[in-house]
Design an enzyme around this catalytic site. Structure first.
Site, PDB file in Angstrom:
ATOM      1  N   ASP B  60     -13.422 -15.266 -11.483  1.00  0.00           N
ATOM      2  CA  ASP B  60     -12.271 -14.463 -11.063  1.00  0.00           C
ATOM      3  C   ASP B  60     -12.702 -13.015 -11.279  1.00  0.00           C
ATOM      4  O   ASP B  60     -12.795 -12.559 -12.421  1.00  0.00           O
ATOM      5  CB  ASP B  60     -11.060 -14.822 -11.933  1.00  0.00           C
ATOM      6  N   VAL B  61     -12.986 -12.295 -10.195  1.00  0.00           N
ATOM      7  CA  VAL B  61     -13.587 -10.966 -10.321  1.00  0.00           C
ATOM      8  C   VAL B  61     -12.625  -9.889 -10.825  1.00  0.00           C
ATOM      9  O   VAL B  61     -13.040  -8.763 -11.094  1.00  0.00           O
ATOM     10  CB  VAL B  61     -14.266 -10.499  -9.009  1.00  0.00           C
ATOM     11  N   TYR B 152      -1.888  -3.975  -0.471  1.00  0.00           N
ATOM     12  CA  TYR B 152      -3.237  -4.142   0.072  1.00  0.00           C
ATOM     13  C   TYR B 152      -3.830  -2.791   0.483  1.00  0.00           C
ATOM     14  O   TYR B 152      -4.977  -2.467   0.149  1.00  0.00           O
ATOM     15  CB  TYR B 152      -3.149  -5.086   1.275  1.00  0.00           C
ATOM     16  N   ALA B 154      -2.999   0.160  -0.600  1.00  0.00           N
ATOM     17  CA  ALA B 154      -3.260   0.975  -1.800  1.00  0.00           C
ATOM     18  C   ALA B 154      -4.578   0.553  -2.440  1.00  0.00           C
ATOM     19  O   ALA B 154      -5.391   1.400  -2.845  1.00  0.00           O
ATOM     20  CB  ALA B 154      -2.113   0.830  -2.798  1.00  0.00           C
ATOM     21  N   LYS B 156      -7.129  -0.855  -0.990  1.00  0.00           N
ATOM     22  CA  LYS B 156      -8.256  -0.539  -0.106  1.00  0.00           C
ATOM     23  C   LYS B 156      -8.523   0.964  -0.030  1.00  0.00           C
ATOM     24  O   LYS B 156      -9.661   1.398   0.142  1.00  0.00           O
ATOM     25  CB  LYS B 156      -8.005  -1.126   1.292  1.00  0.00           C
TER      26      LYS B 156
END
Lengths: 81, 244
Positions: B60-61, B152, B154, B156
């Site tokens: 889980d990164v 999403y 925010a 990116k």
């Protein structure tokens, strides 16, 4: 390991890895102000110390280092307990 | 020159295409996956069948300890990571008024915190090598915004500011940090939108169609190469001319 041995290894690292003049290296020399090593350079030097002496320097302790003498003290403490 | 690459979220979609591309460019590739072991193994098998070297690694990164363990594992088995591709990403789309804190936190953690954690973990090895490539996959949403994707977009956009800062920090050590911002690419993630949305998007794209994952992978392959040594802090938009 003797302190003088640590000192000479550290001096070699500073000369070879960071291109610092040997005669400028004194125990009270500050890396950033006196030796013109940038903050990333100090991080790299500490990484090189870890590799060369087989010690682990945690970030909190690394942040305290500003002079050549302090770096030698820290490695000596790590090696000799 | 063959180097060790780690692709987060490398088992499917754009990540899979990036892993295959880097392998075909001669690199040894670690494929990180969150849950889909079979898909990751399939990428490894495809690479090895073509004569390359690859491994799959679960993590889980967004989790500090998991990222530490992943790097330890990869560096022990393949060597120092010199090309990091931060690709892992999720969506939890909703209008802001209906977007709960969990939808916000999960997206920021997986898409942005992961970039911080993985880049930090990779940096020591890159500094030692005096060479490195950090390439993060953003999105056109992070540049133009997109209704329903506040979280999403925010995450990116955050990747872009992060990358510019790190590019300045470590540029002097031959480490470049860049971003690829895809437009609408045919993947499981965009398939959820339905064909009607896809057709509408295709009409707005100058090239007149959705993109293919391989077209994003080609941009990543370039940025990972020695040819791109003088390109850093940039965001390469690969969207077929959607946002002009």
């Amino acid at each position: 390991m003797e302190r003088t041995e640590i000192e000479s290894k550290l001096t070699d690292l500073l000369v070879d890895e960071l291109g610092i003049e040997r005669e400028d290296i004194r125990a009270d020399a500050k890396f950033e102000e006196d030796l013109d090593v940038d903050s990333l350079g100090v991080v790299e030097l500490l990484m090189a110390l870890e590799d060369n002496f087989g010690v682990k320097i945690p970030d909190e302790e690394a942040e305290q280092i500003s002079t050549v003498g302090e770096a030698i003290d820290l490695v000596e403490k790590k090696l000799n307990g | 020159m063959s180097r060790v690459a780690l692709v987060t979220g490398g088992s499917r979609g754009i990540g899979r295409a990036i892993a295959l591309r880097l392998a075909s460019d001669g690199h040894v590739v670690a494929i990180n996956y969150a849950a889909n072991r079979a898909a990751a193994d399939d990428v490894v098998e495809t690479i090895t069948a073509n004569g390359g070297t690859a491994m799959a690694v679960q993590a889980d990164v967004g989790d500090t300890d998991a990222v530490g363990a992943m790097f330890e594992d990869v560096e022990e088995r393949l060597g120092r990571v010199e090309i990091l591709v931060n690709n892992a990403g999720i969506t939890r789309d909703d209008l802001l008024l209906r977007m709960g804190p969990d939808a916000w936190d999960q997206v920021i953690e997986t898409n942005l915190r992961s970039v911080y954690l993985c880049s930090r973990a990779a940096m020591r090895g890159m500094l030692r090598a005096r060479w490195g490539r950090i390439i993060s996959v953003s999105s056109i949403s992070g540049i133009s915004g997109n209704p329903g994707q506040a979280n999403y977009a925010a995450s990116k956009a955050g990747i872009i500011g992060f990358s510019k800062s790190i590019a300045r920090e470590i540029g002097s050590r031959n480490i470049t940090v860049n971003v690829v911002a895809p437009g609408f690419i045919e993947t499981d993630m965009t398939e959820e939108l339905g064909t009607e949305v896809a057709e509408e998007v295709a009409r707005r794209v100058a090239v007149g169609r959705l993109g293919r994952p391989e077209e994003i992978a080609a941009a990543v392959g370039y940025l990972a190469s020695d040819d791109a040594a003088y390109v850093t802090g940039q965001t390469l938009v690969v969207d077929g001319g959607l946002a002009l």
